[in-house]
Design a protein around this motif. Sequence first.
Motif, PDB file in Angstrom:
ATOM      1  N   LYS A 281      -9.326  18.503   7.414  1.00  8.79           N
ATOM      2  CA  LYS A 281      -8.233  17.711   6.838  1.00  8.79           C
ATOM      3  C   LYS A 281      -8.673  16.251   6.737  1.00  8.79           C
ATOM      4  CE  LYS A 281      -4.470  20.640   8.503  1.00  8.79           C
ATOM      5  NZ  LYS A 281      -3.201  20.700   9.295  1.00  8.79           N
ATOM      6  N   THR A 282      -8.222  15.599   5.688  1.00  9.34           N
ATOM      7  CA  THR A 282      -8.619  14.218   5.436  1.00  9.34           C
ATOM      8  C   THR A 282      -7.506  13.270   5.874  1.00  9.34           C
ATOM      9  OG1 THR A 282      -9.923  14.949   3.546  1.00  9.34           O
ATOM     10  CG2 THR A 282      -9.426  12.606   3.690  1.00  9.34           C
ATOM     11  N   HIS A 283      -7.884  12.227   6.624  1.00  9.62           N
ATOM     12  CA  HIS A 283      -6.905  11.280   7.154  1.00  9.62           C
ATOM     13  C   HIS A 283      -7.385   9.850   6.920  1.00  9.62           C
ATOM     14  CE1 HIS A 283      -5.002  14.667   9.114  1.00  9.62           C
ATOM     15  NE2 HIS A 283      -6.103  14.935   9.787  1.00  9.62           N
ATOM     16  N   PHE A 284      -6.434   8.936   6.991  1.00  9.12           N
ATOM     17  CA  PHE A 284      -6.719   7.501   6.899  1.00  9.12           C
ATOM     18  C   PHE A 284      -6.842   6.908   8.305  1.00  9.12           C
ATOM     19  CE2 PHE A 284      -3.953   7.893   2.937  1.00  9.12           C
ATOM     20  CZ  PHE A 284      -5.043   8.025   2.095  1.00  9.12           C
ATOM     21  N   TYR A 285      -7.791   5.980   8.461  1.00  6.84           N
ATOM     22  CA  TYR A 285      -7.999   5.327   9.754  1.00  6.84           C
ATOM     23  C   TYR A 285      -8.127   3.822   9.542  1.00  6.84           C
ATOM     24  CZ  TYR A 285      -8.912   9.847  11.936  1.00  6.84           C
ATOM     25  OH  TYR A 285      -8.794  11.132  12.412  1.00  6.84           O
ATOM     26  N   LEU A 286      -7.485   3.071  10.434  1.00  8.06           N
ATOM     27  CA  LEU A 286      -7.671   1.630  10.491  1.00  8.06           C
ATOM     28  C   LEU A 286      -8.178   1.276  11.885  1.00  8.06           C
ATOM     29  CD1 LEU A 286      -7.203  -1.107   8.914  1.00  8.06           C
ATOM     30  CD2 LEU A 286      -5.194  -1.359  10.398  1.00  8.06           C
ATOM     31  N   ASN A 287      -9.352   0.653  11.929  1.00  2.13           N
ATOM     32  CA  ASN A 287      -9.981   0.309  13.211  1.00  2.13           C
ATOM     33  C   ASN A 287     -10.069   1.522  14.135  1.00  2.13           C
ATOM     34  OD1 ASN A 287     -10.288  -2.400  12.410  1.00  2.13           O
ATOM     35  ND2 ASN A 287      -8.202  -2.875  13.061  1.00  2.13           N
ATOM     36  N   ASP A 288     -10.491   2.644  13.539  1.00  2.30           N
ATOM     37  CA  ASP A 288     -10.745   3.902  14.239  1.00  2.30           C
ATOM     38  C   ASP A 288      -9.481   4.551  14.784  1.00  2.30           C
ATOM     39  OD1 ASP A 288     -12.823   5.708  14.661  1.00  2.30           O
ATOM     40  OD2 ASP A 288     -13.007   5.167  16.776  1.00  2.30           O
ATOM     41  N   LYS A 289      -8.313   4.134  14.314  1.00  2.34           N
ATOM     42  CA  LYS A 289      -7.056   4.735  14.735  1.00  2.34           C
ATOM     43  C   LYS A 289      -6.372   5.309  13.505  1.00  2.34           C
ATOM     44  CE  LYS A 289      -2.656   3.745  17.045  1.00  2.34           C
ATOM     45  NZ  LYS A 289      -1.817   2.701  17.687  1.00  2.34           N
ATOM     46  N   ARG A 290      -5.950   6.587  13.615  1.00  2.00           N
ATOM     47  CA  ARG A 290      -5.315   7.217  12.461  1.00  2.00           C
ATOM     48  C   ARG A 290      -4.012   6.514  12.102  1.00  2.00           C
ATOM     49  NH1 ARG A 290      -2.891  13.364  11.773  1.00  2.00           N
ATOM     50  NH2 ARG A 290      -2.305  13.102   9.581  1.00  2.00           N
ATOM     51  N   ILE A 291      -3.799   6.325  10.810  1.00  4.38           N
ATOM     52  CA  ILE A 291      -2.564   5.697  10.340  1.00  4.38           C
ATOM     53  C   ILE A 291      -1.932   6.569   9.264  1.00  4.38           C
ATOM     54  CG2 ILE A 291      -3.258   3.327  10.864  1.00  4.38           C
ATOM     55  CD1 ILE A 291      -3.997   2.984   7.929  1.00  4.38           C
ATOM     56  N   ARG A 292      -0.615   6.454   9.124  1.00  3.17           N
ATOM     57  CA  ARG A 292       0.135   7.097   8.041  1.00  3.17           C
ATOM     58  C   ARG A 292       0.842   6.002   7.243  1.00  3.17           C
ATOM     59  NH1 ARG A 292       1.450  12.659   8.828  1.00  3.17           N
ATOM     60  NH2 ARG A 292       0.666  13.487  10.808  1.00  3.17           N
ATOM     61  N   PHE A 293       0.845   6.154   5.948  1.00  2.00           N
ATOM     62  CA  PHE A 293       1.524   5.188   5.084  1.00  2.00           C
ATOM     63  C   PHE A 293       2.945   5.653   4.801  1.00  2.00           C
ATOM     64  CE2 PHE A 293      -2.966   4.408   3.653  1.00  2.00           C
ATOM     65  CZ  PHE A 293      -3.054   3.144   4.215  1.00  2.00           C
ATOM     66  N   ARG A 294       3.907   4.813   5.110  1.00  2.00           N
ATOM     67  CA  ARG A 294       5.306   5.016   4.749  1.00  2.00           C
ATOM     68  C   ARG A 294       5.635   3.909   3.747  1.00  2.00           C
ATOM     69  NH1 ARG A 294       4.675   4.875  10.004  1.00  2.00           N
ATOM     70  NH2 ARG A 294       5.731   2.861  10.211  1.00  2.00           N
ATOM     71  N   SER A 295       5.719   4.295   2.485  1.00  2.00           N
ATOM     72  CA  SER A 295       5.660   3.275   1.437  1.00  2.00           C
ATOM     73  C   SER A 295       6.927   3.198   0.599  1.00  2.00           C
ATOM     74  CB  SER A 295       4.468   3.550   0.515  1.00  2.00           C
ATOM     75  OG  SER A 295       4.315   2.491  -0.395  1.00  2.00           O
ATOM     76  N   SER A 296       7.173   2.004   0.099  1.00  2.07           N
ATOM     77  CA  SER A 296       8.229   1.738  -0.870  1.00  2.07           C
ATOM     78  C   SER A 296       7.589   1.188  -2.139  1.00  2.07           C
ATOM     79  CB  SER A 296       9.215   0.706  -0.322  1.00  2.07           C
ATOM     80  OG  SER A 296       9.725   1.091   0.927  1.00  2.07           O
ATOM     81  N   TYR A 343       2.289 -12.807   2.418  1.00  2.00           N
ATOM     82  CA  TYR A 343       3.309 -12.411   3.385  1.00  2.00           C
ATOM     83  C   TYR A 343       3.011 -11.028   3.967  1.00  2.00           C
ATOM     84  CZ  TYR A 343       6.410 -16.352   2.393  1.00  2.00           C
ATOM     85  OH  TYR A 343       6.959 -17.608   2.287  1.00  2.00           O
ATOM     86  N   ALA A 344       2.569 -10.105   3.123  1.00  2.00           N
ATOM     87  CA  ALA A 344       2.231  -8.777   3.632  1.00  2.00           C
ATOM     88  C   ALA A 344       1.114  -8.853   4.655  1.00  2.00           C
ATOM     89  CB  ALA A 344       1.822  -7.877   2.472  1.00  2.00           C
ATOM     90  N   ASP A 345       0.124  -9.702   4.372  1.00  2.00           N
ATOM     91  CA  ASP A 345      -1.006  -9.848   5.278  1.00  2.00           C
ATOM     92  C   ASP A 345      -0.584 -10.416   6.630  1.00  2.00           C
ATOM     93  OD1 ASP A 345      -3.724  -9.263   5.317  1.00  2.00           O
ATOM     94  OD2 ASP A 345      -4.317 -11.326   4.921  1.00  2.00           O
ATOM     95  N   SER A 346       0.286 -11.425   6.593  1.00  2.39           N
ATOM     96  CA  SER A 346       0.654 -12.116   7.842  1.00  2.39           C
ATOM     97  C   SER A 346       1.763 -11.416   8.608  1.00  2.39           C
ATOM     98  CB  SER A 346       1.081 -13.555   7.530  1.00  2.39           C
ATOM     99  OG  SER A 346       2.212 -13.572   6.672  1.00  2.39           O
ATOM    100  N   LEU A 347       2.508 -10.521   7.961  1.00  2.00           N
ATOM    101  CA  LEU A 347       3.620  -9.849   8.627  1.00  2.00           C
ATOM    102  C   LEU A 347       3.341  -8.384   8.916  1.00  2.00           C
ATOM    103  CD1 LEU A 347       6.565 -11.453   6.626  1.00  2.00           C
ATOM    104  CD2 LEU A 347       5.857 -11.981   8.962  1.00  2.00           C
ATOM    105  N   GLY A 348       2.173  -7.866   8.515  1.00  2.00           N
ATOM    106  CA  GLY A 348       1.785  -6.521   8.899  1.00  2.00           C
ATOM    107  C   GLY A 348       2.280  -5.435   7.958  1.00  2.00           C
ATOM    108  N   VAL A 349       2.050  -5.621   6.666  1.00  2.00           N
ATOM    109  CA  VAL A 349       2.432  -4.603   5.685  1.00  2.00           C
ATOM    110  C   VAL A 349       1.192  -4.276   4.850  1.00  2.00           C
ATOM    111  CG1 VAL A 349       3.785  -4.162   3.589  1.00  2.00           C
ATOM    112  CG2 VAL A 349       4.853  -5.232   5.575  1.00  2.00           C
ATOM    113  N   TYR A 350       0.925  -2.976   4.696  1.00  2.00           N
ATOM    114  CA  TYR A 350      -0.188  -2.534   3.859  1.00  2.00           C
ATOM    115  C   TYR A 350       0.200  -2.641   2.381  1.00  2.00           C
ATOM    116  CZ  TYR A 350      -1.644  -0.262   8.228  1.00  2.00           C
ATOM    117  OH  TYR A 350      -1.991  -0.005   9.529  1.00  2.00           O
ATOM    118  N   ILE A 351      -0.785  -2.855   1.539  1.00  2.00           N
ATOM    119  CA  ILE A 351      -0.568  -2.895   0.090  1.00  2.00           C
ATOM    120  C   ILE A 351      -1.207  -1.656  -0.523  1.00  2.00           C
ATOM    121  CG2 ILE A 351      -1.087  -4.129  -2.032  1.00  2.00           C
ATOM    122  CD1 ILE A 351       0.954  -5.526  -0.297  1.00  2.00           C
TER     123      ILE A 351
END
Length: 351
Positions: A281-296, A343-351
Amino acid sequence: NLSGNRSWKVWLDKEAEWKNDKLYLPDEFELSEMPLNKPSCGWMEMYNSKGENCKLPTTVEEQFGTSHDWIYNGVSWFYTTFNLTDEWNGKSVWLDIEKYNHRVEVFINEKLVGYDAVGLLPYKCDISSALVSGENRIALRITSAGGIREWGGGKVSITGVDKTYISDIFVKNVLPAKANNIEIEADVINNYSYDTEGKYTIEIVEKSSGNVLFCEDFNCYFQKGSNSIKRKIQVPQAKLWSEHSPEIYECRMHLKTINSADSKIQDFGFRIFEVKEVDNKTHFYLNDKRIRFRSSIDWGIYAFNGLFPTKDAALRSVMAVKSVGHNSLNFHRRAGDISLMDYADSLGVYI
Protein backbone atom coordinates in the motif's frame (compact mmCIF):
# COMPACT_ATOMS: atom_id res chain seq x y z
CA ASN A 1 6.59 49.76 -2.84
CA LEU A 2 4.55 51.13 -5.76
CA SER A 3 1.34 49.49 -4.52
CA GLY A 4 -0.87 50.22 -1.51
CA ASN A 5 -1.79 53.88 -1.10
CA ARG A 6 0.04 55.09 -4.20
CA SER A 7 -2.39 56.42 -6.81
CA TRP A 8 -2.38 54.74 -10.23
CA LYS A 9 -4.63 55.22 -13.25
CA VAL A 10 -6.17 52.41 -15.29
CA TRP A 11 -7.50 52.85 -18.82
CA LEU A 12 -9.17 50.40 -21.20
CA ASP A 13 -7.47 50.86 -24.58
CA LYS A 14 -10.34 49.52 -26.69
CA GLU A 15 -8.76 50.65 -29.99
CA ALA A 16 -5.52 48.75 -29.38
CA GLU A 17 -4.56 45.97 -31.81
CA TRP A 18 -3.71 42.64 -30.13
CA LYS A 19 -5.57 39.64 -31.59
CA ASN A 20 -2.97 38.85 -34.27
CA ASP A 21 0.12 39.52 -32.14
CA LYS A 22 2.83 36.91 -32.04
CA LEU A 23 3.62 35.83 -28.48
CA TYR A 24 7.12 35.06 -27.18
CA LEU A 25 8.44 32.94 -24.34
CA PRO A 26 11.17 34.44 -22.10
CA ASP A 27 14.16 33.18 -24.13
CA GLU A 28 12.68 33.72 -27.59
CA PHE A 29 13.19 37.44 -28.15
CA GLU A 30 15.55 40.41 -27.97
CA LEU A 31 13.85 43.28 -26.19
CA SER A 32 15.48 45.87 -28.47
CA GLU A 33 13.83 44.23 -31.48
CA MET A 34 10.31 44.01 -30.03
CA PRO A 35 7.50 46.19 -31.45
CA LEU A 36 6.65 49.29 -29.41
CA ASN A 37 2.93 49.04 -28.69
CA LYS A 38 2.11 52.59 -27.65
CA PRO A 39 -1.29 53.72 -26.35
CA SER A 40 -3.68 54.05 -29.29
CA CYS A 41 -4.33 57.69 -28.32
CA GLY A 42 -0.65 58.55 -27.80
CA TRP A 43 1.37 58.84 -24.59
CA MET A 44 0.57 62.40 -23.56
CA GLU A 45 -3.17 62.14 -24.15
CA MET A 46 -3.31 58.97 -22.07
CA TYR A 47 -1.32 60.55 -19.24
CA ASN A 48 -3.30 63.80 -19.27
CA SER A 49 -6.90 62.79 -19.96
CA LYS A 50 -7.46 59.04 -19.83
CA GLY A 51 -8.11 56.55 -17.08
CA GLU A 52 -9.70 56.11 -13.67
CA ASN A 53 -7.90 56.38 -10.33
CA CYS A 54 -7.05 53.06 -8.65
CA LYS A 55 -4.69 51.44 -6.18
CA LEU A 56 -2.76 48.20 -6.72
CA PRO A 57 -3.34 45.32 -6.47
CA THR A 58 -6.59 45.49 -8.42
CA THR A 59 -8.38 44.07 -11.45
CA VAL A 60 -10.31 45.74 -14.23
CA GLU A 61 -13.43 43.92 -12.95
CA GLU A 62 -13.04 45.71 -9.64
CA GLN A 63 -12.66 49.06 -11.40
CA PHE A 64 -15.19 48.82 -14.21
CA GLY A 65 -17.68 46.05 -13.41
CA THR A 66 -17.93 42.68 -11.72
CA SER A 67 -16.42 39.29 -12.49
CA HIS A 68 -19.91 37.87 -13.15
CA ASP A 69 -21.59 40.32 -15.54
CA TRP A 70 -18.76 42.25 -17.22
CA ILE A 71 -16.36 40.93 -19.85
CA TYR A 72 -13.44 42.73 -21.47
CA ASN A 73 -11.05 41.05 -23.88
CA GLY A 74 -8.17 43.29 -24.84
CA VAL A 75 -5.62 45.84 -23.68
CA SER A 76 -5.59 47.92 -20.53
CA TRP A 77 -2.95 50.36 -19.24
CA PHE A 78 -1.92 50.90 -15.62
CA TYR A 79 0.32 53.93 -15.09
CA THR A 80 1.74 56.23 -12.41
CA THR A 81 4.86 58.21 -11.54
CA PHE A 82 7.54 57.72 -8.88
CA ASN A 83 10.58 59.69 -7.75
CA LEU A 84 14.15 58.47 -7.38
CA THR A 85 16.72 60.34 -5.29
CA ASP A 86 20.44 60.52 -6.03
CA GLU A 87 21.10 57.56 -3.72
CA TRP A 88 19.69 55.32 -6.46
CA ASN A 89 22.42 56.44 -8.90
CA GLY A 90 24.68 53.57 -9.96
CA LYS A 91 22.26 50.92 -8.68
CA SER A 92 20.79 48.09 -10.69
CA VAL A 93 17.05 48.69 -10.34
CA TRP A 94 14.53 45.90 -10.72
CA LEU A 95 10.79 46.09 -11.13
CA ASP A 96 8.86 43.25 -9.44
CA ILE A 97 5.28 42.41 -10.44
CA GLU A 98 3.63 39.87 -8.17
CA LYS A 99 1.06 38.73 -10.75
CA TYR A 100 -0.61 39.85 -13.98
CA ASN A 101 -2.69 38.31 -16.76
CA HIS A 102 -1.93 37.37 -19.55
CA ARG A 103 0.74 39.51 -21.24
CA VAL A 104 2.61 42.45 -19.75
CA GLU A 105 4.73 45.07 -21.54
CA VAL A 106 6.65 47.38 -19.19
CA PHE A 107 7.44 50.97 -20.18
CA ILE A 108 9.62 53.36 -18.17
CA ASN A 109 9.59 56.93 -19.51
CA GLU A 110 8.04 55.54 -22.72
CA LYS A 111 10.92 53.06 -23.23
CA LEU A 112 10.10 49.33 -23.43
CA VAL A 113 12.10 47.62 -20.66
CA GLY A 114 10.16 44.40 -20.04
CA TYR A 115 7.95 41.83 -21.75
CA ASP A 116 6.40 38.61 -20.51
CA ALA A 117 3.55 36.41 -21.74
CA VAL A 118 3.48 33.59 -19.18
CA GLY A 119 0.92 35.16 -16.85
CA LEU A 120 -0.29 34.63 -13.27
CA LEU A 121 3.28 34.21 -12.03
CA PRO A 122 5.76 36.67 -10.49
CA TYR A 123 7.74 38.65 -13.07
CA LYS A 124 10.71 41.00 -12.73
CA CYS A 125 12.84 42.99 -15.15
CA ASP A 126 15.81 45.34 -15.05
CA ILE A 127 14.61 48.93 -15.61
CA SER A 128 17.93 50.69 -14.87
CA SER A 129 18.59 51.81 -18.44
CA ALA A 130 15.46 53.97 -18.66
CA LEU A 131 15.52 55.69 -15.26
CA VAL A 132 16.39 59.31 -14.48
CA SER A 133 16.95 61.15 -11.22
CA GLY A 134 13.71 62.73 -10.05
CA GLU A 135 10.32 61.87 -11.52
CA ASN A 136 9.86 58.73 -13.64
CA ARG A 137 6.79 57.48 -15.50
CA ILE A 138 5.84 53.79 -15.44
CA ALA A 139 3.17 52.27 -17.69
CA LEU A 140 2.13 48.60 -17.72
CA ARG A 141 0.35 47.43 -20.88
CA ILE A 142 -1.72 44.38 -19.95
CA THR A 143 -3.37 42.17 -22.57
CA SER A 144 -6.04 39.68 -21.54
CA ALA A 145 -7.59 37.38 -24.11
CA GLY A 146 -9.61 35.46 -21.54
CA GLY A 147 -12.23 37.93 -20.39
CA ILE A 148 -14.43 36.86 -17.52
CA ARG A 149 -12.61 35.58 -14.40
CA GLU A 150 -9.31 35.68 -16.26
CA TRP A 151 -7.76 38.78 -14.74
CA GLY A 152 -5.33 38.63 -11.84
CA GLY A 153 -3.63 41.53 -10.12
CA GLY A 154 -0.57 41.76 -7.88
CA LYS A 155 1.68 44.13 -6.02
CA VAL A 156 4.33 46.17 -7.83
CA SER A 157 7.65 47.30 -6.33
CA ILE A 158 11.12 48.44 -7.33
CA THR A 159 14.39 47.34 -5.74
CA GLY A 160 17.79 48.98 -6.08
CA VAL A 161 20.90 46.84 -5.58
CA ASP A 162 24.63 47.16 -6.08
CA LYS A 163 26.03 45.79 -9.31
CA THR A 164 26.91 42.51 -7.61
CA TYR A 165 23.82 41.19 -5.85
CA ILE A 166 21.84 38.10 -4.83
CA SER A 167 18.98 37.60 -7.27
CA ASP A 168 17.40 34.50 -5.72
CA ILE A 169 17.72 31.92 -2.93
CA PHE A 170 16.22 28.43 -2.84
CA VAL A 171 16.44 26.20 0.24
CA LYS A 172 16.08 22.51 -0.57
CA ASN A 173 15.56 19.84 2.07
CA VAL A 174 17.84 16.83 1.51
CA LEU A 175 17.27 13.18 2.44
CA PRO A 176 17.29 11.37 4.80
CA ALA A 177 14.25 12.51 6.78
CA LYS A 178 14.80 14.08 10.21
CA ALA A 179 18.52 14.68 9.56
CA ASN A 180 17.99 18.45 9.07
CA ASN A 181 20.16 18.54 5.97
CA ILE A 182 19.53 21.40 3.54
CA GLU A 183 21.13 22.59 0.33
CA ILE A 184 21.12 26.33 -0.26
CA GLU A 185 21.13 27.38 -3.90
CA ALA A 186 21.77 31.08 -4.57
CA ASP A 187 21.99 32.98 -7.84
CA VAL A 188 24.43 35.92 -7.77
CA ILE A 189 24.63 38.47 -10.58
CA ASN A 190 27.88 40.38 -11.19
CA ASN A 191 27.09 43.31 -13.49
CA TYR A 192 30.63 44.66 -13.46
CA SER A 193 32.72 44.16 -16.60
CA TYR A 194 35.27 42.14 -14.62
CA ASP A 195 35.46 39.16 -12.26
CA THR A 196 35.71 39.90 -8.56
CA GLU A 197 36.51 38.19 -5.27
CA GLY A 198 34.29 38.35 -2.25
CA LYS A 199 32.69 36.44 0.56
CA TYR A 200 29.21 35.50 1.65
CA THR A 201 27.70 34.66 5.01
CA ILE A 202 24.88 32.18 5.60
CA GLU A 203 22.72 32.44 8.72
CA ILE A 204 19.87 30.12 9.71
CA VAL A 205 17.56 31.98 12.09
CA GLU A 206 14.50 30.77 13.98
CA LYS A 207 11.82 33.20 12.84
CA SER A 208 9.69 33.14 15.99
CA SER A 209 12.55 33.92 18.40
CA GLY A 210 15.34 35.41 16.30
CA ASN A 211 17.80 32.82 17.60
CA VAL A 212 20.70 32.14 15.24
CA LEU A 213 21.22 28.39 14.81
CA PHE A 214 23.92 28.52 12.15
CA CYS A 215 26.35 31.18 10.93
CA GLU A 216 29.40 30.73 8.72
CA ASP A 217 31.46 32.77 6.25
CA PHE A 218 32.62 31.48 2.87
CA ASN A 219 35.06 32.96 0.37
CA CYS A 220 33.96 33.06 -3.24
CA TYR A 221 35.00 34.20 -6.71
CA PHE A 222 32.31 35.83 -8.85
CA GLN A 223 32.66 35.82 -12.61
CA LYS A 224 31.05 38.64 -14.54
CA GLY A 225 27.48 37.72 -15.37
CA SER A 226 25.52 34.98 -13.64
CA ASN A 227 26.96 32.86 -10.83
CA SER A 228 25.44 29.88 -9.00
CA ILE A 229 26.32 29.01 -5.41
CA LYS A 230 25.41 25.69 -3.79
CA ARG A 231 26.16 24.98 -0.14
CA LYS A 232 25.05 21.94 1.88
CA ILE A 233 24.74 22.40 5.63
CA GLN A 234 23.22 20.59 8.60
CA VAL A 235 21.30 22.28 11.43
CA PRO A 236 20.74 19.49 14.00
CA GLN A 237 19.11 21.70 16.64
CA ALA A 238 16.36 22.99 14.30
CA LYS A 239 12.77 21.86 14.89
CA LEU A 240 10.90 19.94 12.21
CA TRP A 241 7.89 21.52 10.49
CA SER A 242 4.50 19.86 11.00
CA GLU A 243 0.86 20.86 10.92
CA HIS A 244 0.86 20.87 14.74
CA SER A 245 4.17 22.73 15.06
CA PRO A 246 4.76 24.81 11.91
CA GLU A 247 8.25 26.06 12.67
CA ILE A 248 9.53 28.56 10.10
CA TYR A 249 13.19 29.50 9.67
CA GLU A 250 14.96 32.22 7.72
CA CYS A 251 17.94 31.59 5.49
CA ARG A 252 19.79 34.91 5.54
CA MET A 253 22.54 35.43 3.00
CA HIS A 254 24.92 38.42 3.14
CA LEU A 255 27.24 39.18 0.23
CA LYS A 256 30.26 41.48 0.19
CA THR A 257 32.82 42.29 -2.51
CA ILE A 258 35.25 45.19 -2.91
CA ASN A 259 32.60 47.45 -4.45
CA SER A 260 29.26 45.86 -3.51
CA ALA A 261 27.18 44.54 -0.63
CA ASP A 262 23.79 42.82 -0.57
CA SER A 263 21.52 40.71 1.66
CA LYS A 264 18.52 38.50 1.00
CA ILE A 265 16.19 36.40 3.18
CA GLN A 266 14.23 33.26 2.28
CA ASP A 267 11.72 31.58 4.62
CA PHE A 268 11.62 27.78 4.78
CA GLY A 269 10.84 24.81 7.01
CA PHE A 270 12.73 21.62 7.79
CA ARG A 271 10.53 19.01 6.10
CA ILE A 272 10.96 15.95 3.92
CA PHE A 273 7.89 14.73 2.03
CA GLU A 274 7.96 11.15 0.73
CA VAL A 275 5.66 8.61 -0.88
CA LYS A 276 6.39 5.10 0.43
CA GLU A 277 5.02 1.65 -0.26
CA VAL A 278 4.38 -0.44 2.87
CA ASP A 279 2.66 -3.86 2.77
CA ASN A 280 1.73 -3.26 -0.89
CA LYS A 281 0.00 0.00 0.00
CA THR A 282 1.20 3.49 -0.83
CA HIS A 283 1.21 6.19 1.87
CA PHE A 284 2.33 9.78 2.35
CA TYR A 285 5.05 10.61 4.88
CA LEU A 286 6.29 13.89 6.31
CA ASN A 287 9.59 13.69 8.20
CA ASP A 288 9.27 9.89 8.25
CA LYS A 289 5.83 10.02 9.89
CA ARG A 290 2.75 8.87 8.00
CA ILE A 291 0.25 11.63 7.31
CA ARG A 292 -3.30 11.75 5.93
CA PHE A 293 -4.69 14.72 4.04
CA ARG A 294 -8.09 16.03 5.12
CA SER A 295 -8.71 18.66 2.51
CA SER A 296 -11.10 21.44 1.58
CA ILE A 297 -11.41 23.34 -1.68
CA ASP A 298 -10.76 27.06 -1.85
CA TRP A 299 -12.97 28.22 -4.70
CA GLY A 300 -10.91 31.33 -5.34
CA ILE A 301 -13.85 33.74 -5.29
CA TYR A 302 -13.16 36.59 -2.88
CA ALA A 303 -14.81 39.79 -1.71
CA PHE A 304 -14.12 43.19 -3.32
CA ASN A 305 -12.73 41.90 -6.63
CA GLY A 306 -13.76 38.25 -6.92
CA LEU A 307 -10.32 37.03 -7.95
CA PHE A 308 -7.66 37.28 -5.25
CA PRO A 309 -7.78 37.59 -1.47
CA THR A 310 -6.88 40.51 0.72
CA LYS A 311 -4.61 39.47 3.60
CA ASP A 312 -7.65 39.26 5.89
CA ALA A 313 -9.48 37.02 3.43
CA ALA A 314 -6.43 34.78 3.01
CA LEU A 315 -6.13 34.41 6.78
CA ARG A 316 -9.84 33.54 7.07
CA SER A 317 -9.47 30.83 4.42
CA VAL A 318 -6.62 29.15 6.31
CA MET A 319 -8.30 29.52 9.71
CA ALA A 320 -11.50 27.98 8.28
CA VAL A 321 -9.50 24.88 7.35
CA LYS A 322 -8.21 24.58 10.92
CA SER A 323 -11.60 25.27 12.51
CA VAL A 324 -13.32 22.30 10.81
CA GLY A 325 -10.52 19.90 11.69
CA HIS A 326 -8.92 19.73 8.25
CA ASN A 327 -5.20 20.04 7.59
CA SER A 328 -4.93 20.92 3.91
CA LEU A 329 -6.31 23.19 1.22
CA ASN A 330 -6.57 22.71 -2.52
CA PHE A 331 -7.63 25.11 -5.23
CA HIS A 332 -10.46 24.95 -7.69
CA ARG A 333 -9.45 27.42 -10.39
CA ARG A 334 -5.91 28.60 -9.82
CA ALA A 335 -2.80 28.26 -7.72
CA GLY A 336 -2.95 29.84 -4.27
CA ASP A 337 -1.98 33.49 -3.88
CA ILE A 338 1.23 34.37 -2.06
CA SER A 339 -0.43 35.70 1.11
CA LEU A 340 -2.53 32.53 1.38
CA MET A 341 0.55 30.35 0.91
CA ASP A 342 2.39 32.28 3.63
CA TYR A 343 -0.45 31.85 6.14
CA ALA A 344 -0.72 28.15 5.36
CA ASP A 345 3.00 27.76 5.89
CA SER A 346 3.06 29.58 9.22
CA LEU A 347 -0.17 28.11 10.62
CA GLY A 348 0.35 24.47 9.64
CA VAL A 349 -1.82 23.79 6.60
CA TYR A 350 -0.75 21.67 3.63
CA ILE A 351 -1.34 22.96 0.09
